[in-house]
Design an enzyme around this catalytic site. Sequence first.
Site, PDB file in Angstrom:
ATOM      1  N   LYS A  74      -7.671  10.836 -13.788  1.00 16.19           N
ATOM      2  CA  LYS A  74      -7.677  11.862 -13.228  1.00 16.19           C
ATOM      3  C   LYS A  74      -6.824  12.777 -14.164  1.00 16.19           C
ATOM      4  CE  LYS A  74      -4.722  12.982 -10.402  1.00 16.19           C
ATOM      5  NZ  LYS A  74      -3.547  13.539  -9.681  1.00 16.19           N
ATOM      6  N   LYS A 131       3.944  18.179 -16.769  1.00 16.66           N
ATOM      7  CA  LYS A 131       3.528  16.918 -16.288  1.00 16.66           C
ATOM      8  C   LYS A 131       2.509  16.388 -16.983  1.00 16.66           C
ATOM      9  CE  LYS A 131       2.687  13.635 -13.169  1.00 16.66           C
ATOM     10  NZ  LYS A 131       3.357  12.459 -12.792  1.00 16.66           N
TER      11      LYS A 131
HETATM   12  P1  NAD Z   1      -2.208   8.056  -2.785  1.00 18.29           P
HETATM   13  O1  NAD Z   1      -3.577   8.050  -2.851  1.00 18.29           O
HETATM   14  O2  NAD Z   1      -1.393   6.882  -2.547  1.00 18.29           O
HETATM   15  O3  NAD Z   1      -1.568   9.236  -1.553  1.00 18.29           O
HETATM   16  C1  NAD Z   1      -2.484  10.102  -1.109  1.00 18.29           C
HETATM   17  C2  NAD Z   1      -2.339  10.401   0.334  1.00 18.29           C
HETATM   18  O4  NAD Z   1      -3.100  11.504   0.626  1.00 18.29           O
HETATM   19  C3  NAD Z   1      -3.332   9.187   0.992  1.00 18.29           C
HETATM   20  O5  NAD Z   1      -2.499   8.530   1.971  1.00 18.29           O
HETATM   21  C4  NAD Z   1      -4.388   9.767   1.585  1.00 18.29           C
HETATM   22  O6  NAD Z   1      -4.867   9.096   2.552  1.00 18.29           O
HETATM   23  C5  NAD Z   1      -4.040  11.145   1.729  1.00 18.29           C
HETATM   24  N1  NAD Z   1      -5.034  12.171   1.925  1.00 18.29           N
HETATM   25  C6  NAD Z   1      -6.179  12.217   1.214  1.00 18.29           C
HETATM   26  N2  NAD Z   1      -6.937  13.441   1.673  1.00 18.29           N
HETATM   27  C7  NAD Z   1      -6.136  13.761   2.630  1.00 18.29           C
HETATM   28  C8  NAD Z   1      -6.409  15.236   3.349  1.00 18.29           C
HETATM   29  N3  NAD Z   1      -7.562  15.789   3.150  1.00 18.29           N
HETATM   30  N4  NAD Z   1      -5.365  15.470   4.221  1.00 18.29           N
HETATM   31  C9  NAD Z   1      -4.481  14.703   4.437  1.00 18.29           C
HETATM   32  N5  NAD Z   1      -4.090  13.631   3.597  1.00 18.29           N
HETATM   33  C10 NAD Z   1      -5.053  13.337   2.806  1.00 18.29           C
HETATM   34  O7  NAD Z   1      -1.494   8.932  -4.019  1.00 18.29           O
HETATM   35  P2  NAD Z   1      -0.135   8.871  -4.695  1.00 18.29           P
HETATM   36  O8  NAD Z   1       0.044   7.840  -5.732  1.00 18.29           O
HETATM   37  O9  NAD Z   1       0.934   9.082  -3.501  1.00 18.29           O
HETATM   38  O10 NAD Z   1      -0.175  10.460  -5.493  1.00 18.29           O
HETATM   39  C11 NAD Z   1      -0.185  11.510  -4.728  1.00 18.29           C
HETATM   40  C12 NAD Z   1      -0.030  12.519  -5.999  1.00 18.29           C
HETATM   41  O11 NAD Z   1       1.172  12.513  -6.864  1.00 18.29           O
HETATM   42  C13 NAD Z   1      -1.202  12.694  -6.930  1.00 18.29           C
HETATM   43  O12 NAD Z   1      -1.678  13.684  -7.412  1.00 18.29           O
HETATM   44  C14 NAD Z   1      -0.537  11.781  -7.947  1.00 18.29           C
HETATM   45  O13 NAD Z   1      -1.189  12.234  -9.233  1.00 18.29           O
HETATM   46  C15 NAD Z   1       0.825  12.501  -8.231  1.00 18.29           C
HETATM   47  N6  NAD Z   1       1.818  11.405  -8.766  1.00 18.29           N
HETATM   48  C16 NAD Z   1       1.693   9.873  -8.376  1.00 18.29           C
HETATM   49  C17 NAD Z   1       2.841   9.124  -8.760  1.00 18.29           C
HETATM   50  C18 NAD Z   1       2.635   7.414  -8.625  1.00 18.29           C
HETATM   51  O14 NAD Z   1       3.403   6.767  -9.362  1.00 18.29           O
HETATM   52  N7  NAD Z   1       1.765   7.067  -7.613  1.00 18.29           N
HETATM   53  C19 NAD Z   1       3.475   9.397  -9.674  1.00 18.29           C
HETATM   54  C20 NAD Z   1       3.741  11.063  -9.899  1.00 18.29           C
HETATM   55  C21 NAD Z   1       2.772  11.911  -9.404  1.00 18.29           C
END
Ligand code: NAD
Length: 297
Positions: free
Chosen positions: A242, A173
């Site tokens: 990140k 990834k």
């Molecule tokens: P995001 O910031 O939209 O969502 C993360 C969620 O986690 C938020 O709603 C936040 O409120 C919640 N959160 C934070 N701390 C918390 C806690 N202590 N307890 C419970 N909830 C908590 O991020 P995202 O874009 O959904 O990404 C999530 C993961 O997936 C990341 O690691 C990212 O790198 C990965 N990812 C994202 C994408 C993308 O296109 N957005 C694609 C592949 C992978």
Amino acid sequence: MKEKLGFIGLGNMGLPMSINLLRAGYEVYGFDTNTKAMEQFIAEGGIGLSTTKELVQHSNVIMTSLPTPQVVEHVFTSEEGILQNAQQGSLLIDFSTVNPELNDELHKKAQSFDLRYLGAPVSGGVIGAINATLTIMVGGEEKDYQSGEKIFGIVGKNIYHLGTSPSIGTRIKLLNNLMIGFYTQAVAETIVLGEKMGISANTLYEVLSNSYGQSRIYERNYLEYMKNENYEPGFSTNLLLKDLRLAKNMADEAGVPLRIGEQLVHLYNDIAAEGYGENDMSAAYLSLKEKCIIKQP
Ligand code: NAD
């Protein structure tokens, strides 16, 4: 044992993934620290709970999609977290992108609590999460993978069990996201330069889509974001930064100098500092546009 699903982190990725599980007929418990995310989850038929501790006591398959390794570590290892409070034998699936060492460490700790753990980062973006077309890169034991296979098939399309190492999916990834970092800046530079020479972004896209300059990221960044002048994430600059830092650490450990990758870390750091951190990564285009020198006719 009847599967009771729990989902922690209902953000850009976690919310649509959990909605797909609800639509497949599962009862899904959810928790997010953000009230708006919780409201959206409940409106879709999810059962909202107010803490991680409460959630893991109600579920035996616990999924996480959290922003950073620090948050993941906290949610797993704090006293009120997953490891201390989950029911014995529960399957933990972490969809977040973290550092590989964290996957290995959490797997080891999970075993000591009689819990099962899979590192399962995803690719395919928010669109992929909505349409259940995600690529899922799974590392962990075969029998645990088999337990999660049905769920993977509901939230994703291309599912790879890459080996018993819990961090193998994460390594792949991060290689993927290193390329995303290259392409995103390449798209920004190409379009800005084209526009400065009077070539419309639309014409450029049409021609390059049928040339070797074409890429999935060009398609994504241009059609979904730049063309619509919409920079709501998506995948934020902060999250890309990140992942590039994590890829750089991985390369340092492997003794590989990332000649461009290293510069990308500085570049996206600057773009985030300019105020684009919470925007979609395609805002690299806006950042570059601002820096163009206005030439006198
Ligand atoms: P995001 O910031 O939209 O969502 C993360 C969620 O986690 C938020 O709603 C936040 O409120 C919640 N959160 C934070 N701390 C918390 C806690 N202590 N307890 C419970 N909830 C908590 O991020 P995202 O874009 O959904 O990404 C999530 C993961 O997936 C990341 O690691 C990212 O790198 C990965 N990812 C994202 C994408 C993308 O296109 N957005 C694609 C592949 C992978």
